[in-house]
Design a protein around this motif. Structure first.
Motif, PDB file in Angstrom:
ATOM      1  N   PRO A 140       0.813  -1.233   0.000  1.00 46.96           N
ATOM      2  CA  PRO A 140       0.000   0.000   0.000  1.00 46.96           C
ATOM      3  C   PRO A 140       0.840   1.274   0.000  1.00 46.96           C
ATOM      4  N   ALA A 141       2.012   1.240   0.636  1.00 50.68           N
ATOM      5  CA  ALA A 141       2.867   2.429   0.647  1.00 50.68           C
ATOM      6  C   ALA A 141       3.417   2.713  -0.753  1.00 50.68           C
ATOM      7  N   ALA A 142       3.806   1.662  -1.467  1.00 48.84           N
ATOM      8  CA  ALA A 142       4.325   1.830  -2.825  1.00 48.84           C
ATOM      9  C   ALA A 142       3.218   2.295  -3.771  1.00 48.84           C
ATOM     10  N   GLN A 143       2.021   1.746  -3.592  1.00 46.25           N
ATOM     11  CA  GLN A 143       0.888   2.139  -4.431  1.00 46.25           C
ATOM     12  C   GLN A 143       0.574   3.619  -4.243  1.00 46.25           C
ATOM     13  N   GLN A 144       0.541   4.063  -2.999  1.00 48.85           N
ATOM     14  CA  GLN A 144       0.244   5.459  -2.713  1.00 48.85           C
ATOM     15  C   GLN A 144       1.355   6.373  -3.231  1.00 48.85           C
ATOM     16  N   ALA A 145       2.608   5.926  -3.075  1.00 47.87           N
ATOM     17  CA  ALA A 145       3.738   6.727  -3.554  1.00 47.87           C
ATOM     18  C   ALA A 145       3.681   6.894  -5.064  1.00 47.87           C
ATOM     19  N   ALA A 146       3.334   5.827  -5.778  1.00 49.54           N
ATOM     20  CA  ALA A 146       3.219   5.899  -7.238  1.00 49.54           C
ATOM     21  C   ALA A 146       2.116   6.860  -7.640  1.00 49.54           C
ATOM     22  N   TRP A 147       0.977   6.757  -6.961  1.00 47.09           N
ATOM     23  CA  TRP A 147      -0.162   7.628  -7.242  1.00 47.09           C
ATOM     24  C   TRP A 147       0.200   9.100  -7.021  1.00 47.09           C
ATOM     25  N   ASP A 148       0.809   9.376  -5.880  1.00 46.47           N
ATOM     26  CA  ASP A 148       1.153  10.757  -5.526  1.00 46.47           C
ATOM     27  C   ASP A 148       2.208  11.325  -6.476  1.00 46.47           C
ATOM     28  N   ALA A 149       3.218  10.520  -6.788  1.00 48.98           N
ATOM     29  CA  ALA A 149       4.324  11.018  -7.607  1.00 48.98           C
ATOM     30  C   ALA A 149       3.889  11.247  -9.058  1.00 48.98           C
ATOM     31  N   LEU A 150       2.987  10.419  -9.568  1.00 46.35           N
ATOM     32  CA  LEU A 150       2.500  10.612 -10.931  1.00 46.35           C
ATOM     33  C   LEU A 150       1.633  11.861 -11.029  1.00 46.35           C
ATOM     34  N   GLY A 151       0.949  12.191  -9.936  1.00 43.05           N
ATOM     35  CA  GLY A 151       0.164  13.421  -9.882  1.00 43.05           C
ATOM     36  C   GLY A 151      -0.935  13.479 -10.914  1.00 43.05           C
ATOM     37  N   ASP A 152      -1.071  14.622 -11.569  1.00 40.87           N
ATOM     38  CA  ASP A 152      -2.125  14.826 -12.559  1.00 40.87           C
ATOM     39  C   ASP A 152      -1.692  14.429 -13.971  1.00 40.87           C
ATOM     40  N   GLN A 153      -0.517  13.859 -14.095  1.00 36.81           N
ATOM     41  CA  GLN A 153      -0.009  13.467 -15.407  1.00 36.81           C
ATOM     42  C   GLN A 153      -0.626  12.148 -15.857  1.00 36.81           C
ATOM     43  N   ARG A 154      -0.752  11.967 -17.144  1.00 40.78           N
ATOM     44  CA  ARG A 154      -1.260  10.715 -17.697  1.00 40.78           C
ATOM     45  C   ARG A 154      -0.107   9.728 -17.846  1.00 40.78           C
ATOM     46  N   GLY A 155      -0.365   8.499 -17.465  1.00 38.07           N
ATOM     47  CA  GLY A 155       0.683   7.486 -17.587  1.00 38.07           C
ATOM     48  C   GLY A 155       0.435   6.326 -16.659  1.00 38.07           C
ATOM     49  N   ALA A 156       1.507   5.609 -16.325  1.00 40.05           N
ATOM     50  CA  ALA A 156       1.369   4.412 -15.499  1.00 40.05           C
ATOM     51  C   ALA A 156       2.655   4.118 -14.758  1.00 40.05           C
ATOM     52  N   VAL A 157       2.484   3.410 -13.650  1.00 35.11           N
ATOM     53  CA  VAL A 157       3.612   2.946 -12.831  1.00 35.11           C
ATOM     54  C   VAL A 157       3.373   1.491 -12.463  1.00 35.11           C
ATOM     55  N   VAL A 158       4.413   0.672 -12.616  1.00 36.00           N
ATOM     56  CA  VAL A 158       4.357  -0.726 -12.183  1.00 36.00           C
ATOM     57  C   VAL A 158       5.611  -1.028 -11.372  1.00 36.00           C
ATOM     58  N   ALA A 159       5.422  -1.681 -10.231  1.00 43.01           N
ATOM     59  CA  ALA A 159       6.551  -2.120  -9.416  1.00 43.01           C
ATOM     60  C   ALA A 159       6.413  -3.614  -9.148  1.00 43.01           C
ATOM     61  N   LEU A 160       7.522  -4.343  -9.244  1.00 45.54           N
ATOM     62  CA  LEU A 160       7.546  -5.788  -9.050  1.00 45.54           C
ATOM     63  C   LEU A 160       8.586  -6.184  -8.024  1.00 45.54           C
ATOM     64  N   GLU A 161       8.375  -7.325  -7.392  1.00 42.19           N
ATOM     65  CA  GLU A 161       9.396  -7.953  -6.583  1.00 42.19           C
ATOM     66  C   GLU A 161      10.174  -8.881  -7.526  1.00 42.19           C
ATOM     67  N   PRO A 162      11.444  -8.584  -7.800  1.00 45.05           N
ATOM     68  CA  PRO A 162      12.171  -9.321  -8.842  1.00 45.05           C
ATOM     69  C   PRO A 162      12.260 -10.827  -8.619  1.00 45.05           C
ATOM     70  N   SER A 163      12.405 -11.266  -7.384  1.00 45.24           N
ATOM     71  CA  SER A 163      12.629 -12.682  -7.117  1.00 45.24           C
ATOM     72  C   SER A 163      11.377 -13.535  -7.236  1.00 45.24           C
ATOM     73  N   THR A 164      10.191 -12.900  -7.217  1.00 43.20           N
ATOM     74  CA  THR A 164       8.947 -13.670  -7.237  1.00 43.20           C
ATOM     75  C   THR A 164       8.004 -13.293  -8.372  1.00 43.20           C
ATOM     76  N   GLY A 165       8.049 -12.054  -8.834  1.00 39.11           N
ATOM     77  CA  GLY A 165       7.071 -11.571  -9.807  1.00 39.11           C
ATOM     78  C   GLY A 165       5.871 -10.911  -9.165  1.00 39.11           C
ATOM     79  N   LYS A 166       5.853 -10.803  -7.830  1.00 38.35           N
ATOM     80  CA  LYS A 166       4.747 -10.125  -7.164  1.00 38.35           C
ATOM     81  C   LYS A 166       4.627  -8.683  -7.650  1.00 38.35           C
ATOM     82  N   ILE A 167       3.410  -8.266  -7.941  1.00 40.87           N
ATOM     83  CA  ILE A 167       3.153  -6.877  -8.301  1.00 40.87           C
ATOM     84  C   ILE A 167       2.986  -6.083  -7.011  1.00 40.87           C
ATOM     85  N   LEU A 168       3.886  -5.141  -6.790  1.00 51.47           N
ATOM     86  CA  LEU A 168       3.888  -4.352  -5.560  1.00 51.47           C
ATOM     87  C   LEU A 168       3.124  -3.037  -5.711  1.00 51.47           C
ATOM     88  N   ALA A 169       3.039  -2.545  -6.932  1.00 55.42           N
ATOM     89  CA  ALA A 169       2.282  -1.327  -7.198  1.00 55.42           C
ATOM     90  C   ALA A 169       1.838  -1.357  -8.656  1.00 55.42           C
TER      91      ALA A 169
END
Length: 487
Positions: A140-169
């Motif tokens: 949830p912290a990574a999701q919120q950070a991505a949302w806040d940092a992207l701001g009003d701009q159009r686009g996307a953010v994806v974060a993964l855990e490299p060793s497992t493939g878990k989507i973190l944001a």
């Protein structure tokens, strides 16, 4: 019995047989499709009269069913709906389901085969069915950070855990509020859906997983990997780096960012070419490697394949017809232009594979599912898609990406006390009349990767034509990586 009577009896028997067959076909073979038919009011009452299970992030429900005083009994409610909409999707009387709501519908509705004991218990006791809880991998912290940092701009953010493939944001903007579609007022829900469908910004489509972009210079990671894997190149191999490059058998000249020259000598090492993102060096390099090697390397990282995460993502592509590519097209592909198109998820997977020693992990967003008694009935295990590059190539690429952040085009992604590996990208698109899409991808810590990230900001975001991946997207990636590392 005369002939007329026998004929009449035969016709009656055939009619009874036809009735028996048609009834059996409808009640048995067509039962599932009839139950799933959105026009089936009885099915709708059964679905919306069920206490549907929650979708959970970090121990908190981001989607839940609450009792209401109407004929449907329960209404879906989304906490922070816009933040998580690309993941949860929607559950609506009018427009059906999407996202996790659709992919995990059987568990959320309590009708999955794995819940047969619960269903039998409900049948014997007369208890109302209750859906299972679907727990996501999202930080949830990574999701919120991505949302806040992207701001009003159009686009996307994806974060993964490299060793497992878990989507973190997983964040996509513009987005929508699934609460608007969950209302039991069919007129309001229908109008909300029509407004979203007719919106030119396509807020119902996840830019993170289902929008294809030219990757620009982030694709130089794939080109570099292909070169290193060929055995003909090392990071210290000196390659041509002219001020401009004329595409083979054309009169088209391609230059570097802002018309700069990469090296006064007209040549440089492969490592330095990646560090400063030299276009002219990579155009020639891709031409030397050829379409087959470039395509094979892209496919090894996951290009060409859709993924169920569990909702289905779009497949990134190197080129729809590799055999027909001209040398000029191959050259352009080396810098992520031309026919190359990718999702932000795939770009994140590429960085994650490098971080994971060359092994590509299948991405997923559902961690586990718990029944009404909180017992785990299903849990996702990490699964390898395959090896994209050798571990030695991964090590070399990691060192090269660290240089990008330490002293190259990605310095805005630096994190104090943490070694960050990364790559920037600036991608022309359409007829080049619009500002470029700008990218950053990377992972941290470089020596013990915990998070890999990809960021795309459309049309340069707030900076427009003055934007670069290093100036616009790298700070967003930094914020997300910091959120994971500080968690």
């Amino acid at each position: 019995m005369n002939i007329t009577t026998r004929r009449l009896a035969s016709i009656v028997m055939v009619m009874f047989l036809a009735l028996l067959v048609s009834t059996t076909w409808i009640q048995y073979f067509q039962a599932e499709s009839l139950n799933d038919d959105p026009r089936n009011a009885r099915s709708l009452y059964a679905q919306f009269g069920t206490d549907r299970g929650p979708i959970v992030v970090g121990g908190d429900a981001i989607a839940d069913s609450v009792p209401v005083d109407d004929e449907w009994n329960y209404q879906r409610q989304y906490a922070q709906g816009r933040l998580y909409a690309p993941l949860t999707g929607y559950y609506s009387l009018v427009s059906g389901t999407s996202g996790i709501e659709q992919a995990e519908n059987d568990f959320l509705a309590g009708s999955a085969d794995a819940l047969w004991v619960d269903r039998l218990t409900n049948l014997l006791t007369g208890s109302d069915p209750q859906g299972s809880a679907v727990e996501l991998t999202i930080d949830p912290a990574a999701q919120q950070a991505a949302w806040d940092a992207l701001g009003d701009q159009r686009g996307a953010v994806v974060a993964l855990e490299p060793s497992t493939g878990k989507i973190l944001a997983l964040v996509s903007k513009p987005t929508f509020d699934p609460n608007d579609l969950a209302t039991h007022s069919t007129s309001e829900a229908n109008q909300a859906y029509l407004d979203l469908v007719n919106d030119d910004d396509d807020p119902l489509i996840s830019r993170a997983t289902n929008t294809l972009y030219p990757p620009g210079s982030t694709f130089k990671l794939v080109t570099t990997a292909a070169a290193l894997e060929s055995g003909d190149y090392t990071p210290e191999t000196v390659i041509p780096a002219p001020s401009t490059y004329t595409l083979t058998q054309t009169e088209t000249q391609v230059g570097n960012f802002a018309g700069t020259s990469c090296a006064s000598s007209g040549e440089m090492t492969l490592a330095d070419a990646l560090r400063i993102s030299c276009n002219t060096a990579y155009l020639g390099l891709a031409g030397e490697l050829g379409a087959d090697d470039m395509n094979s390397q892209a496919e090894a990282f996951g290009f060409g394949s859709p993924y169920d995460v569990p909702f289905t993502t779009s497949a990134s592509q190197y080129d729809p017809d590799v055999d027909a590519m001209t040398t000029a097209q191959v050259e352009l592909s080396g810098i992520g232009q031309g026919s190359v198109n990718t999702t932000p998820l795939q770009v994140a997977m590429t960085s994650a594979a490098i971080a994971n020693g060359g092994e590509v992990m299948v991405p997923y967003s559902v961690d586990r599912i718990r029944d009404a008694e909180l017992e785990v009935v299903e849990e996702t295990r990490a699964n390898a898609l395959g090896r994209a590059i050798s571990s030695s190539t991964a090590d070399e690429l990691t060192d090269m990406m660290v240089s990008v952040v330490e002293s190259g085009s990605g310095t805005a992604a630096q994190i104090s006390g943490v070694s960050v590996a990364g790559k920037t990208g600036t991608a022309q698109h359409g007829d080049n009349s619009e500002p470029p899409h700008v990218w950053f991808t990377g992972f941290a810590p470089a020596d013990d990767p915990q998070v890999a990230v990809a960021v795309v900001v459309e049309n340069g975001g707030a900076m427009g034509s003055e934007a670069t991946g290093g100036r616009v997207s790298a700070p967003i990636a930094k914020a997300v990586m910091e959120a994971v590392l500080n968690g």
